[in-house]
Design a protein around this motif. Structure first.
Motif, PDB file in Angstrom:
ATOM      1  N   ALA A   1      -5.177  -5.923  -6.904  1.00  0.00           N
ATOM      2  CA  ALA A   1      -3.985  -6.975  -6.915  1.00  0.00           C
ATOM      3  C   ALA A   1      -3.020  -6.687  -5.675  1.00  0.00           C
ATOM      4  O   ALA A   1      -2.275  -7.650  -5.341  1.00  0.00           O
ATOM      5  N   HIS A   2      -2.526  -5.556  -5.585  1.00  0.00           N
ATOM      6  CA  HIS A   2      -1.334  -5.230  -4.569  1.00  0.00           C
ATOM      7  C   HIS A   2      -1.594  -4.715  -3.391  1.00  0.00           C
ATOM      8  O   HIS A   2      -0.519  -4.731  -2.312  1.00  0.00           O
ATOM      9  N   GLY A   3      -2.773  -4.128  -3.074  1.00  0.00           N
ATOM     10  CA  GLY A   3      -2.963  -3.232  -1.744  1.00  0.00           C
ATOM     11  C   GLY A   3      -4.118  -4.090  -0.754  1.00  0.00           C
ATOM     12  O   GLY A   3      -4.619  -5.034  -1.268  1.00  0.00           O
ATOM     13  N   THR A   4      -4.182  -3.207   0.188  1.00  0.00           N
ATOM     14  CA  THR A   4      -5.112  -3.818   1.248  1.00  0.00           C
ATOM     15  C   THR A   4      -6.198  -2.637   1.481  1.00  0.00           C
ATOM     16  O   THR A   4      -7.064  -2.674   2.421  1.00  0.00           O
TER      17      THR A   4
ATOM     18  N   VAL B   1      -7.944   0.582 -14.124  1.00  0.00           N
ATOM     19  CA  VAL B   1      -6.672   0.394 -14.376  1.00  0.00           C
ATOM     20  C   VAL B   1      -5.978   0.472 -12.802  1.00  0.00           C
ATOM     21  O   VAL B   1      -5.170  -0.280 -12.183  1.00  0.00           O
ATOM     22  N   ILE B   2      -6.287   1.759 -12.442  1.00  0.00           N
ATOM     23  CA  ILE B   2      -5.764   2.029 -11.305  1.00  0.00           C
ATOM     24  C   ILE B   2      -6.342   1.324 -10.124  1.00  0.00           C
ATOM     25  O   ILE B   2      -5.456   0.716  -9.120  1.00  0.00           O
ATOM     26  N   TYR B   3      -7.570   1.031 -10.127  1.00  0.00           N
ATOM     27  CA  TYR B   3      -8.414   0.166  -9.095  1.00  0.00           C
ATOM     28  C   TYR B   3      -7.688  -1.212  -9.336  1.00  0.00           C
ATOM     29  O   TYR B   3      -7.543  -1.901  -8.043  1.00  0.00           O
TER      30      TYR B   3
ATOM     31  N   HIS C   1      -4.184 -11.240   0.979  1.00  0.00           N
ATOM     32  CA  HIS C   1      -2.872 -11.407   0.863  1.00  0.00           C
ATOM     33  C   HIS C   1      -2.111 -12.268   1.844  1.00  0.00           C
ATOM     34  O   HIS C   1      -0.956 -12.073   2.535  1.00  0.00           O
ATOM     35  N   GLY C   2      -2.946 -13.255   2.506  1.00  0.00           N
ATOM     36  CA  GLY C   2      -2.511 -14.221   3.200  1.00  0.00           C
ATOM     37  C   GLY C   2      -2.325 -13.858   4.792  1.00  0.00           C
ATOM     38  O   GLY C   2      -1.623 -14.389   5.593  1.00  0.00           O
TER      39      GLY C   2
END
Length: 178
Positions: free
Chosen positions: A28-31, A21-23, A155-156
């Motif tokens: 989804a949200h980080g780099t 879940v943490i990963y 993320h573009g």
């Protein structure tokens, strides 16, 4: 608000679900990771078991209530035999625990555990050139070892990768025990 993390211990396959879940959040949200699909719970359990079987550290930080605040592990830097004494660290923190010293606590424990596992150098491969990760590693004696520009697309946008390195124990001052 979470209380301070009372302890860090070795992960078990039972920790796979909260680790996944943490990963998944960071995917989804980080780099920090260049993965674009999260690892399954089964694959996460396999990763934990692989580390345990090889004697490599895989640690979790738990809150007083037993919840997982974050995790860290060290893997052989590259699979070839000559790299057996070099490891790469990975540290991920539950977003609700970020900014509370969990990363510092995990890295401190991971450095000790990686040295005990026989590693002589630790490499940080910092995806997205994350400033917080660079600062954390610098605080613990990691030196800048290189930067690869535009090595990831997520993320573009293009992302750089920063390499940092720190000796463990005797480092390169003597040959490793074989």
């Amino acid at each position: 608000m979470h209380a301070a993390v009372p302890f860090i211990e070795s992960a078990t396959p039972d920790d796979a679900r909260p680790i996944a879940v943490i990963y998944a959040h960071h995917v989804a949200h980080g780099t920090a990771t260049y993965d674009i699909e999260a690892r399954s719970v089964l694959a996460t359990a396999g990763l934990i078991s692989e580390h345990r079987a090889k004697g490599w550290p895989f640690l979790v930080a738990r809150g007083a209530d037993g919840s997982l605040a974050g995790y860290a592990y060290a893997s052989q830097f590259r699979p070839r035999a000559a790299y057996a004494w070099a490891c790469e660290d990975s540290i991920y923190i539950d977003p609700t625990w970020q900014g509370r010293g969990i990363g510092r606590a995990l890295l401190e424990a991971l450095l000790v555990a990686a040295e005990a596992a026989g590693f002589r150098t630790m490499v940080a491969v910092i995806g997205g050139a994350e400033p917080a990760s660079i600062a954390l590693h610098a605080r613990y004696g990691f030196a800048h070892a290189g930067r690869l520009d535009a090595t990831g697309w997520k993320h573009g946008r293009w992302l750089d990768t920063v390499y940092m390195q720190r000796a463990l124990g005797a480092g390169a001052a003597s040959p490793p025990a074989e």
